[in-house]
Scaffold this motif. Structure first.
Motif, PDB file in Angstrom:
ATOM      1  N   ASP A 100     -74.175 -22.223  38.430  1.00 53.02           N
ATOM      2  CA  ASP A 100     -75.215 -22.338  39.314  1.00 53.02           C
ATOM      3  C   ASP A 100     -75.190 -21.511  40.575  1.00 53.02           C
ATOM      4  O   ASP A 100     -74.168 -21.234  40.994  1.00 53.02           O
TER       5      ASP A 100
ATOM      6  N   SER B 195     -86.846 -31.918  47.251  1.00 50.06           N
ATOM      7  CA  SER B 195     -87.293 -33.192  46.260  1.00 50.06           C
ATOM      8  C   SER B 195     -87.103 -34.158  47.226  1.00 50.06           C
ATOM      9  O   SER B 195     -86.081 -34.468  47.807  1.00 50.06           O
ATOM     10  N   THR B 196     -87.956 -35.150  46.877  1.00 51.26           N
ATOM     11  CA  THR B 196     -87.624 -36.553  47.404  1.00 51.26           C
ATOM     12  C   THR B 196     -86.787 -37.168  46.313  1.00 51.26           C
ATOM     13  O   THR B 196     -86.426 -36.556  45.256  1.00 51.26           O
TER      14      THR B 196
ATOM     15  N   ASP C 101     -86.137 -30.417  34.231  1.00 48.90           N
ATOM     16  CA  ASP C 101     -87.476 -29.861  34.720  1.00 48.90           C
ATOM     17  C   ASP C 101     -87.764 -28.473  34.019  1.00 48.90           C
ATOM     18  O   ASP C 101     -88.740 -27.866  33.770  1.00 48.90           O
TER      19      ASP C 101
ATOM     20  N   ILE D 253     -85.750 -37.298  38.082  1.00 46.20           N
ATOM     21  CA  ILE D 253     -84.187 -37.488  38.059  1.00 46.20           C
ATOM     22  C   ILE D 253     -84.011 -38.391  36.850  1.00 46.20           C
ATOM     23  O   ILE D 253     -83.031 -38.144  35.986  1.00 46.20           O
TER      24      ILE D 253
HETATM   25  C1  LIG Z   1     -91.345 -32.725  46.276  1.00 45.35           C
HETATM   26  C2  LIG Z   1     -90.850 -33.067  45.178  1.00 45.35           C
HETATM   27  C3  LIG Z   1     -90.492 -34.499  45.292  1.00 45.35           C
HETATM   28  C4  LIG Z   1     -89.719 -35.112  44.235  1.00 45.35           C
HETATM   29  N1  LIG Z   1     -89.457 -36.454  44.322  1.00 45.35           N
HETATM   30  C5  LIG Z   1     -88.591 -36.905  43.191  1.00 45.35           C
HETATM   31  C6  LIG Z   1     -88.249 -38.438  43.227  1.00 45.35           C
HETATM   32  O1  LIG Z   1     -88.607 -39.082  44.085  1.00 45.35           O
HETATM   33  N2  LIG Z   1     -87.659 -38.930  42.189  1.00 45.35           N
HETATM   34  C7  LIG Z   1     -87.539 -38.363  41.120  1.00 45.35           C
HETATM   35  O2  LIG Z   1     -86.711 -38.692  40.205  1.00 45.35           O
HETATM   36  N3  LIG Z   1     -87.647 -36.697  41.018  1.00 45.35           N
HETATM   37  C8  LIG Z   1     -88.188 -36.371  42.008  1.00 45.35           C
HETATM   38  N4  LIG Z   1     -88.694 -35.059  42.095  1.00 45.35           N
HETATM   39  C9  LIG Z   1     -88.190 -34.356  40.883  1.00 45.35           C
HETATM   40  C10 LIG Z   1     -86.704 -33.904  40.735  1.00 45.35           C
HETATM   41  O3  LIG Z   1     -86.396 -33.210  41.857  1.00 45.35           O
HETATM   42  C11 LIG Z   1     -86.275 -33.073  39.514  1.00 45.35           C
HETATM   43  O4  LIG Z   1     -87.106 -33.574  38.297  1.00 45.35           O
HETATM   44  C12 LIG Z   1     -84.964 -32.964  39.339  1.00 45.35           C
HETATM   45  O5  LIG Z   1     -84.320 -32.214  40.571  1.00 45.35           O
HETATM   46  C13 LIG Z   1     -84.657 -31.968  38.187  1.00 45.35           C
HETATM   47  O6  LIG Z   1     -83.312 -31.797  37.869  1.00 45.35           O
HETATM   48  P1  LIG Z   1     -82.962 -30.351  37.246  1.00 45.35           P
HETATM   49  O7  LIG Z   1     -81.497 -30.450  37.190  1.00 45.35           O
HETATM   50  O8  LIG Z   1     -83.915 -30.204  35.875  1.00 45.35           O
HETATM   51  O9  LIG Z   1     -83.401 -29.157  38.105  1.00 45.35           O
HETATM   52  P2  LIG Z   1     -83.106 -28.732  39.864  1.00 45.35           P
HETATM   53  O10 LIG Z   1     -82.771 -29.872  40.310  1.00 45.35           O
HETATM   54  O11 LIG Z   1     -84.161 -27.852  39.849  1.00 45.35           O
HETATM   55  O12 LIG Z   1     -81.801 -27.882  39.423  1.00 45.35           O
HETATM   56  C14 LIG Z   1     -81.915 -26.623  39.109  1.00 45.35           C
HETATM   57  C15 LIG Z   1     -80.779 -25.873  39.177  1.00 45.35           C
HETATM   58  O13 LIG Z   1     -80.596 -24.735  38.600  1.00 45.35           O
HETATM   59  C16 LIG Z   1     -79.847 -23.789  39.497  1.00 45.35           C
HETATM   60  N5  LIG Z   1     -80.429 -22.294  38.933  1.00 45.35           N
HETATM   61  C17 LIG Z   1     -81.822 -22.081  39.008  1.00 45.35           C
HETATM   62  N6  LIG Z   1     -81.886 -20.647  38.400  1.00 45.35           N
HETATM   63  C18 LIG Z   1     -80.790 -20.316  38.121  1.00 45.35           C
HETATM   64  C19 LIG Z   1     -80.085 -19.061  37.628  1.00 45.35           C
HETATM   65  N7  LIG Z   1     -81.008 -17.934  37.406  1.00 45.35           N
HETATM   66  N8  LIG Z   1     -78.748 -18.954  37.512  1.00 45.35           N
HETATM   67  C20 LIG Z   1     -77.885 -20.229  38.023  1.00 45.35           C
HETATM   68  N9  LIG Z   1     -78.401 -21.216  38.532  1.00 45.35           N
HETATM   69  C21 LIG Z   1     -79.878 -21.463  38.809  1.00 45.35           C
HETATM   70  C22 LIG Z   1     -80.433 -23.990  40.783  1.00 45.35           C
HETATM   71  O14 LIG Z   1     -79.979 -23.357  41.772  1.00 45.35           O
HETATM   72  C23 LIG Z   1     -80.487 -25.521  40.823  1.00 45.35           C
HETATM   73  O15 LIG Z   1     -79.229 -25.945  41.362  1.00 45.35           O
HETATM   74  C24 LIG Z   1     -89.110 -34.329  43.069  1.00 45.35           C
HETATM   75  C25 LIG Z   1     -89.548 -32.679  43.184  1.00 45.35           C
HETATM   76  C26 LIG Z   1     -90.105 -32.407  44.167  1.00 45.35           C
HETATM   77  C27 LIG Z   1     -90.452 -30.882  44.057  1.00 45.35           C
END
Ligand SMILES: Cc1cc2nc3c(=O)[nH]c(=O)nc-3n(C[C@H](O)[C@H](O)[C@H](O)COP(=O)(O)OP(=O)(O)OC[C@H]3O[C@@H](n4cnc5c(N)ncnc54)[C@H](O)[C@@H]3O)c2cc1C
Length: 417
Positions: free
Chosen positions: A31, A41-42, A288, A301
């Motif tokens: 990461d 993110s909320t 995501d 989440i």
């Molecule tokens: C404004 C907002 C409000 C939200 N509210 C909610 C809520 O209330 N409840 C809920 O369930 N969800 C909510 N979400 C959605 C939630 O944030 C995401 O669905 C969740 O974070 C997805 O997790 P993830 O691990 O797939 O991606 P992410 O949390 O985006 O994590 C991706 C990780 O990959 C890393 N990364 C990216 N590219 C690279 C690379 N090239 N090399 C190395 N590392 C990399 C990043 O540093 C990051 O740590 C919200 C989103 C937003 C934008």
């Protein structure tokens, strides 16, 4: 040396790595962030997500961080109040809204404890491929360091909505809809104690306001508007945020006037809605990276955790020889889509601020019948099957509870006296 490389260590990546490592696979997670670290993110976690966390043995750890359980939902559709709470998932009858600094660090720790190697401050730049195009590893860079390579038969992009892995692998998107909302949020202290266990949402015209309790006696308050409003909103975030609260939730605006804002505003307008094909030769996507939707209904989440589990099963089925890669991963894609399709549509409807006439009438029924409101919140929470709630016979039976004038309005016919 490794069986699986996971790119991204938050909600999708760390649980996937944990599950695979617990099954004996050699997993490395990269990461670009170092944890604990906040993200835009909320963070409302549905009871179904918490039930999964409990099965993984991590829920007690999260509740011990002092985040207040949410046991009541109060959603305002204009002047109509729908009050209730989702039926429990097993014995989990609450939601939580922990700060991402706390939650994501906990997940990273769990991955490490399971035996996965987590390398922070490492950015993946490109994919390695064999002659036939199969992905065989990644090229990455740690802060200030030289480019390095890692090889493994499976590379997973858990790297969020702007996934580098998805882009480099050429994962096609489908069922895509452009961003519908822009949202900004911040944290407040000093709101009435009656809010400590409540998730309150105000949907008024083209405004959506949400309030959730979190750590340290603070409350997250968000204000979402249609995506077209983004340039105006960004020009003076505080003014437009407070104006939206004042117009959609005057009682909350009065509470904020006597409360203390304890953090800066954060937000996003890059809230695309899409599925991506989540696999190809040597690569897969989770969280995501593979499926993104507007955050209005708080699914991301919990969805990431569900899909981490589904993908772990698929990878393990492939490893054990019970299914070839395409068969195992196609089953993963089907299961993900089946579990999310109806809520994806509902989320897009809510995020467009345009409820159809039937939804508006359904809200009237939910407001009058607490047990039906509970089932509706159960759909959002993942504890009541969406296909059962949205089944035509169930919708008809709900609408049958409407007074005659409302039915007539809906069907365009004269009401019966
Ligand atoms: C404004 C907002 C409000 C939200 N509210 C909610 C809520 O209330 N409840 C809920 O369930 N969800 C909510 N979400 C959605 C939630 O944030 C995401 O669905 C969740 O974070 C997805 O997790 P993830 O691990 O797939 O991606 P992410 O949390 O985006 O994590 C991706 C990780 O990959 C890393 N990364 C990216 N590219 C690279 C690379 N090239 N090399 C190395 N590392 C990399 C990043 O540093 C990051 O740590 C919200 C989103 C937003 C934008």
């Amino acid at each position: 040396m490794y069986d699986v490389i996971v790119v991204g260590a938050r909600c999708a990546g760390s649980p996937l790595a944990m599950l695979l490592a617990r099954s004996g696979l050699r997993v490395v997670v990269l990461d670009r962030a170092a944890f604990p670290r906040d993200t835009v993110s909320t963070h409302y976690i549905q009871p179904s997500g918490l039930a999964r966390l409990a099965r993984w043995g991590l829920l007690d750890r999260l509740t011990a961080t002092g985040c207040p359980p949410v046991t009541e939902a109060l959603w305002w559709f204009g002047d109509t109040a729908v009050r209730g709470f989702a039926p429990p998932d097993g014995d989990i009858g609450f939601a939580l809204a922990p700060r991402r600094t706390v939650l994501d660090a906990l997940l990273v720790d769990a991955a490490r404890e399971a035996g996965a190697e987590v390398r922070e401050r490492c950015t993946v730049r490109s994919l390695l491929r064999s002659d036939d195009g199969t992905v065989t590893g990644v090229r990455y860079q740690s802060e200030g360091g030289p480019p390095r390579t890692l090889r493994a038969p499976v590379v997973v992009g858990a790297d969020g909505r702007d996934s580098t892995v998805a882009r480099l692998a050429g994962a096609p998107a489908y069922h895509a809809r452009p961003p519908l909302t822009v949202v900004y949020y911040t944290y407040w202290r000093g709101l009435p104690a009656g809010r400590r266990h409540r998730n309150e949402v105000f949907l008024e015209g083209d405004k959506q306001i949400g309030v959730i309790p979190t750590h340290d006696d603070a409350y997250l308050v968000q204000a979402a508007r249609p995506r077209d409003f983004f340039p105006t909103y960004r020009s003076d975030i505080e003014r437009h945020y407070l104006k939206a609260v004042e117009e959609a939730a005057p009682s909350l605006a009065a509470e904020l006037a006597g409360a203390e804002r304890v953090e800066r505003f954060r937000g996003s307008a890059a809230l695309d809605n899409f599925y991506r094909r989540p696999y190809g030769p040597g690569w897969a996507l989770v969280g995501d990276a593979g499926y993104h939707k507007d955050p209005l209904t708080g699914q991301g989440i919990s969805d990431a955790w569900r899909d981490a589990e589904l993908l772990a099963e698929a990878i393990l089925a492939h490893r054990s020889g019970t299914a070839d890669w395409d068969t195992a991963l196609a089953a993963y894609e089907r299961a993900r889509n089946a579990a999310s399709a109806l809520l994806y549509d509902f989320t897009c409807e809510a995020a467009s601020f345009e409820f159809d006439p039937m939804t508006r009438q359904l809200v009237r029924v939910l407001a009058e019948h607490r047990e039906e409101a509970d089932r509706f919140f159960g759909v959002i929470a993942g504890t009541v099957p969406a296909e059962r709630f949205f089944a035509p016979d169930n919708l008809l039976s709900l609408l049958g509870r409407l007074p005659g004038d409302a039915l007539a309005e809906l069907t365009g016919t004269e009401g019966t006296p």
